[in-house]
Design a protein around this motif. Structure first.
Motif, short mmCIF file in Angstrom:
data_model
loop_
_atom_site.label_atom_id
_atom_site.label_comp_id
_atom_site.label_asym_id
_atom_site.label_seq_id
_atom_site.Cartn_x
_atom_site.Cartn_y
_atom_site.Cartn_z
N THR A 85 4.50 -6.96 16.33
CA THR A 85 5.63 -6.04 16.18
C THR A 85 5.44 -5.19 14.94
OG1 THR A 85 8.02 -5.85 15.93
CG2 THR A 85 7.00 -7.78 14.94
N LEU A 86 5.97 -3.98 14.98
CA LEU A 86 5.89 -3.07 13.83
C LEU A 86 7.18 -3.08 13.03
CD1 LEU A 86 4.24 0.05 15.54
CD2 LEU A 86 3.13 -1.74 14.22
N ASN A 87 8.05 -4.06 13.29
CA ASN A 87 9.40 -4.03 12.73
C ASN A 87 9.71 -5.14 11.75
OD1 ASN A 87 10.00 -1.79 14.36
ND2 ASN A 87 10.38 -3.13 16.08
N GLY A 88 8.76 -5.81 11.20
CA GLY A 88 9.05 -6.89 10.26
C GLY A 88 8.02 -6.94 9.15
N SER A 89 8.01 -8.06 8.45
CA SER A 89 7.08 -8.19 7.34
C SER A 89 5.66 -8.28 7.87
CB SER A 89 7.43 -9.42 6.51
OG SER A 89 7.25 -10.59 7.27
N HIS B 149 18.22 -1.73 8.94
CA HIS B 149 18.78 -0.82 9.93
C HIS B 149 18.27 0.62 9.80
CE1 HIS B 149 21.67 -0.21 6.65
NE2 HIS B 149 21.94 0.95 7.20
N LEU B 150 17.76 1.00 8.65
CA LEU B 150 17.17 2.33 8.47
C LEU B 150 15.65 2.33 8.63
CD1 LEU B 150 19.17 3.59 5.35
CD2 LEU B 150 19.45 4.32 7.74
N GLY B 151 15.07 1.17 8.88
CA GLY B 151 13.62 1.03 8.90
C GLY B 151 12.89 1.94 9.86
N LYS B 152 13.36 2.01 11.10
CA LYS B 152 12.70 2.85 12.10
C LYS B 152 12.91 4.32 11.81
CE LYS B 152 12.76 -0.48 15.86
NZ LYS B 152 13.21 -0.76 17.24
N ILE C 236 -2.73 1.27 6.94
CA ILE C 236 -1.38 1.12 7.46
C ILE C 236 -0.41 1.64 6.40
CG2 ILE C 236 0.38 -0.57 8.11
CD1 ILE C 236 -1.95 -2.31 9.16
N VAL C 237 0.56 2.43 6.83
CA VAL C 237 1.60 2.91 5.93
C VAL C 237 2.82 2.01 6.14
CG1 VAL C 237 3.10 4.84 5.30
CG2 VAL C 237 0.75 5.27 6.08
N MET C 238 3.31 1.45 5.05
CA MET C 238 4.47 0.57 5.14
C MET C 238 5.38 0.81 3.96
SD MET C 238 2.34 -2.93 4.40
CE MET C 238 3.73 -4.01 4.39
N GLY C 239 6.64 0.39 4.11
CA GLY C 239 7.57 0.64 3.02
C GLY C 239 8.69 -0.38 2.99
N THR C 240 9.37 -0.38 1.86
CA THR C 240 10.52 -1.27 1.68
C THR C 240 11.74 -0.44 1.31
OG1 THR C 240 10.00 -1.67 -0.64
CG2 THR C 240 9.14 -3.25 0.97
N ILE C 241 12.89 -1.00 1.67
CA ILE C 241 14.18 -0.36 1.41
C ILE C 241 15.04 -1.35 0.64
CG2 ILE C 241 16.23 0.64 2.48
CD1 ILE C 241 14.47 0.99 5.04
N ASN C 242 15.64 -0.87 -0.44
CA ASN C 242 16.54 -1.72 -1.22
C ASN C 242 17.84 -0.96 -1.45
OD1 ASN C 242 17.26 -4.00 -2.83
ND2 ASN C 242 16.82 -2.80 -4.65
N GLN C 243 18.94 -1.50 -0.95
CA GLN C 243 20.25 -0.86 -1.13
C GLN C 243 20.55 -0.73 -2.61
OE1 GLN C 243 21.84 -0.01 1.81
NE2 GLN C 243 23.18 1.26 0.55
N ASN C 244 21.01 0.47 -3.01
CA ASN C 244 21.29 0.74 -4.42
C ASN C 244 22.47 1.71 -4.48
OD1 ASN C 244 21.33 1.40 -7.10
ND2 ASN C 244 19.17 1.89 -7.24
N PHE D 133 10.05 0.43 8.09
CA PHE D 133 10.32 -0.04 6.73
C PHE D 133 11.19 -1.29 6.82
CE2 PHE D 133 8.37 3.77 6.02
CZ PHE D 133 8.49 4.32 4.76
N THR D 134 11.02 -2.19 5.88
CA THR D 134 11.77 -3.44 5.87
C THR D 134 12.57 -3.55 4.58
OG1 THR D 134 10.00 -4.69 4.79
CG2 THR D 134 9.97 -4.62 7.21
N SER D 135 13.50 -4.52 4.56
CA SER D 135 14.16 -4.86 3.31
C SER D 135 13.11 -5.47 2.40
CB SER D 135 15.27 -5.88 3.56
OG SER D 135 16.27 -5.33 4.38
#
Length: 134
Positions: A71-75, A34-37, A93-101, A25-27
């Motif tokens: 890489t599997l770790n970016g956009s 940092h929580l992406g993996k 492909i399963v992908m996701g985003t993380i947004n601090q809240n 998961f990415t921002s």
């Protein structure tokens, strides 16, 4: 993560089951988070438990992708999605985003057709790291 896996499995589950891989998961800006993996691993485990999709283990296939400069770790964009899909013979492909809240993070997750880039299924949740974890 169970809610995400339930929705993704139900909406993207087909017969025969789709072959997918879960990316880190990415921002929301596409940068690694940092929580992406960790979240990718949790979603992978929950999807496997649901049993309606065939899931490639990202850790086992990471070397093959790295050898092909992926890489599997970016956009990811449609060109990269197609490249990953072709290389690993994936349906999606399963992908996701993380947004601090506040004290947690908003998580959005999607199953993307690796050939067309179309969203096949999506779900969102709010996650507070550390709560309910062993």
């Amino acid at each position: 993560m169970e809610k995400i896996a339930e929705t993704l499995s139900k909406n993207a589950g087909k017969s025969p089951p789709l072959l997918v891989i879960v990316l880190s998961f990415t921002s929301t800006n596409g940068k690694p988070h940092h929580l992406g993996k960790v979240l990718a691993e949790k979603v992978t485990t929950e999807l496997v438990k649901k049993g309606s999709l065939k899931i490639l283990d990202r850790l086992m296939f990471e070397k093959i992708l790295q050898d092909n400069h992926i890489t599997l770790n970016g956009s990811i964009d449609i060109t990269l999605a197609k490249k990953i899909g072709d290389l690993l013979k994936l349906d999606a492909i399963v992908m996701g985003t993380i947004n601090q809240n506040g004290q947690g993070v908003d998580i959005n997750c999607r199953v993307i057709d690796s050939k067309t880039g179309m969203i096949m299924s999506a779900e969102e949740t709010f996650y507070v790291p550390g709560i309910g974890e062993d």
